[in-house]
Motif scaffolding. Sequence first.
Motif, PDB file in Angstrom:
ATOM      1  N   THR A   1       8.697  -4.008  -5.308  1.00  0.00           N
ATOM      2  CA  THR A   1       7.506  -3.812  -4.467  1.00  0.00           C
ATOM      3  C   THR A   1       7.191  -5.040  -3.622  1.00  0.00           C
ATOM      4  O   THR A   1       6.517  -4.938  -2.613  1.00  0.00           O
TER       5      THR A   1
ATOM      6  N   SER B   1       9.607   0.487  -7.924  1.00  0.00           N
ATOM      7  CA  SER B   1       8.449  -0.326  -8.339  1.00  0.00           C
ATOM      8  C   SER B   1       8.858  -1.759  -8.664  1.00  0.00           C
ATOM      9  O   SER B   1       8.062  -2.692  -8.563  1.00  0.00           O
TER      10      SER B   1
ATOM     11  N   LYS C   1       1.749   6.534  -7.095  1.00  0.00           N
ATOM     12  CA  LYS C   1       0.684   7.436  -7.542  1.00  0.00           C
ATOM     13  C   LYS C   1       1.110   8.901  -7.347  1.00  0.00           C
ATOM     14  O   LYS C   1       0.837   9.766  -8.211  1.00  0.00           O
ATOM     15  N   GLU C   2       1.753   9.165  -6.223  1.00  0.00           N
ATOM     16  CA  GLU C   2       2.212  10.537  -5.992  1.00  0.00           C
ATOM     17  C   GLU C   2       3.279  10.927  -6.996  1.00  0.00           C
ATOM     18  O   GLU C   2       3.357  12.090  -7.445  1.00  0.00           O
TER      19      GLU C   2
ATOM     20  N   GLN D   1       1.816  12.083 -10.232  1.00  0.00           N
ATOM     21  CA  GLN D   1       1.170  13.384 -10.139  1.00  0.00           C
ATOM     22  C   GLN D   1       2.181  14.552 -10.092  1.00  0.00           C
ATOM     23  O   GLN D   1       1.778  15.717 -10.143  1.00  0.00           O
TER      24      GLN D   1
ATOM     25  N   SER E   1       0.835  -1.212   0.000  1.00  0.00           N
ATOM     26  CA  SER E   1       0.000   0.000   0.000  1.00  0.00           C
ATOM     27  C   SER E   1       0.862   1.251   0.000  1.00  0.00           C
ATOM     28  O   SER E   1       0.568   2.250  -0.689  1.00  0.00           O
ATOM     29  N   ASP E   2       1.955   1.227   0.807  1.00  0.00           N
ATOM     30  CA  ASP E   2       2.854   2.390   0.838  1.00  0.00           C
ATOM     31  C   ASP E   2       3.489   2.626  -0.523  1.00  0.00           C
ATOM     32  O   ASP E   2       3.623   3.784  -0.979  1.00  0.00           O
ATOM     33  N   ARG E   3       3.907   1.567  -1.199  1.00  0.00           N
ATOM     34  CA  ARG E   3       4.556   1.716  -2.502  1.00  0.00           C
ATOM     35  C   ARG E   3       3.565   2.195  -3.576  1.00  0.00           C
ATOM     36  O   ARG E   3       3.910   3.002  -4.446  1.00  0.00           O
ATOM     37  N   VAL E   4       2.337   1.645  -3.517  1.00  0.00           N
ATOM     38  CA  VAL E   4       1.326   2.112  -4.484  1.00  0.00           C
ATOM     39  C   VAL E   4       1.057   3.595  -4.295  1.00  0.00           C
ATOM     40  O   VAL E   4       0.941   4.370  -5.275  1.00  0.00           O
ATOM     41  N   LYS E   5       0.967   4.015  -3.041  1.00  0.00           N
ATOM     42  CA  LYS E   5       0.718   5.421  -2.754  1.00  0.00           C
ATOM     43  C   LYS E   5       1.871   6.283  -3.274  1.00  0.00           C
ATOM     44  O   LYS E   5       1.665   7.347  -3.880  1.00  0.00           O
ATOM     45  N   GLU E   6       3.113   5.787  -3.075  1.00  0.00           N
ATOM     46  CA  GLU E   6       4.287   6.532  -3.523  1.00  0.00           C
ATOM     47  C   GLU E   6       4.319   6.644  -5.041  1.00  0.00           C
ATOM     48  O   GLU E   6       4.661   7.704  -5.610  1.00  0.00           O
TER      49      GLU E   6
END
Length: 509
Positions: free
Chosen positions: A246, A243, A222-223, A226, A215-220
């Motif tokens: 992961t 990535s 996505k950020e 952006q 979850s932390d890596r997915v959030k990173e």
Amino acid sequence: MALEDELSCPVCTDVFRDPVLLSCGHSFCRQCINDHWTSSSSRNCPVCRQLSPQEPVSNLCLRNTCETYLREQSTRKERDEEHECPIHGEKIELFCQTDEEVICAVCKKQEHARHKIQPLQQTLQQRKAKLKAALRSAEKSLVSLQKGTARDPKISRYIQFQAQHTERKIRMEFETLHQFLRKEEEGRITALNEEEKEKRAKMERRIQGEMLSLSDRVKELKEGIQDDDITFLQNYHRIMDRSDHTLPDQELSSEALIDVSTHLGNLKYQVWEKMKDICPYYPVILNPSAAPPDISVSDDLTSVTSCFHRQDEGNPLPLHSNRMVLASVGYADAAHAWDVEVGDSHRWSLGVCFGLEGKPATQPLTPENGFWGLRRDGDSYELMAAGMSRVNMEVNVKVVRVKIVYCHEFLQDMMQLKRWRKVSFSDASSNSLIAEFARVPLKKKLFPFVIPEDQAVPLHVVPANVTLTVEQKIPLIEIHRFSCLLFSFCICIVFIFMSLLGKSDRQGR
């Protein structure tokens, strides 16, 4: 002869043959009346002269009576002929008590002149009287059996009582085993469930940790997407490198799974080994069928107690007057030992014997009669022998150990091996000898026995220690390796020996 006269024809005076009845009521043989009417030319009755115009009818009742009478006469004549002496033809009227046979007067004077002779009728009266007495006894026994007061019906009822009592105890013993097995089963199932719960929880914690990391890596990621263009391009390779890692998966081993071998490996053996605690082995099992009615035998047949009152269902068989309880099995060979706990009892007897079959109920318990034992009476200990040999004891024995061992010696003068048995008694706590009987014969089995004499104080057979062993077998590969090492060692020894021998030869030159 009166009956024969009544059954005789008035014409021929013989017993009627095919009798017929005239109208006047008189009977004649059919042939006799026909001959009479032919000769007289008239059909009158030879007795009353009354005319008989009708044909005579068969007198069936009279004919059957005559035939029966003739058969009985013939049988009686044959019997009378049989009762004549086959040698002299004389009537048999005497009985020879010496030879137990019937004789005539001529036999008495010749072949049986010096024998004890008695009139035949007197012998008959005497022997019939004895037979009647035996008959009365048999009838009395029959009535006793019919009323259920004889010994055999009592034994039958006692057999039924034994069967019911034994079945009840068997069911209780197996229920104890079932309870143990059910408890053991529940314990092992509980252990399996606990291991399953522990290892499932460990896997769930691992999964939760991996999910949190992902979850932390997915959030990173996505950020990173952006970010503005310049920043995104500057951080692109760093973001891609992260990535690719992961899922830093750690390798799982078999320890993460259920250890099945712990739960199933040698399961039956392990349970059987633990059952030793509830399944003691007793080297001597007592025989309740040979126990007197005022002695109580425990349900497991290992202890006896002298009772205050007779048991409700006492053994109806005749038992030894010494109130002895024998073991169920006798020993014929090999060495044997067993312990009997006497506790605080001050009156008891125990030992071995040849058994009680065929022995008088009041026979003294001595080696001459096949008994070898030790007795305590108050503060004194005695060997059960002629004269009761006293044994000096400094302490009171709580547990007596009885041993049967085999001994032998070679008799040089007779050139043969002499064998016998020895029975010894010792204090089981200190293993100190109390007394012993030497040269006990080998001819029969020796049965252990106990005699409780203190009321309410039991004598108890102590269970033996049972050790379970597992045979250790060396694998073939280990045997092969050991053989190779041994062979190499031998070769080295040979080379060393040859080197030393060569060196010695060179020094000699």
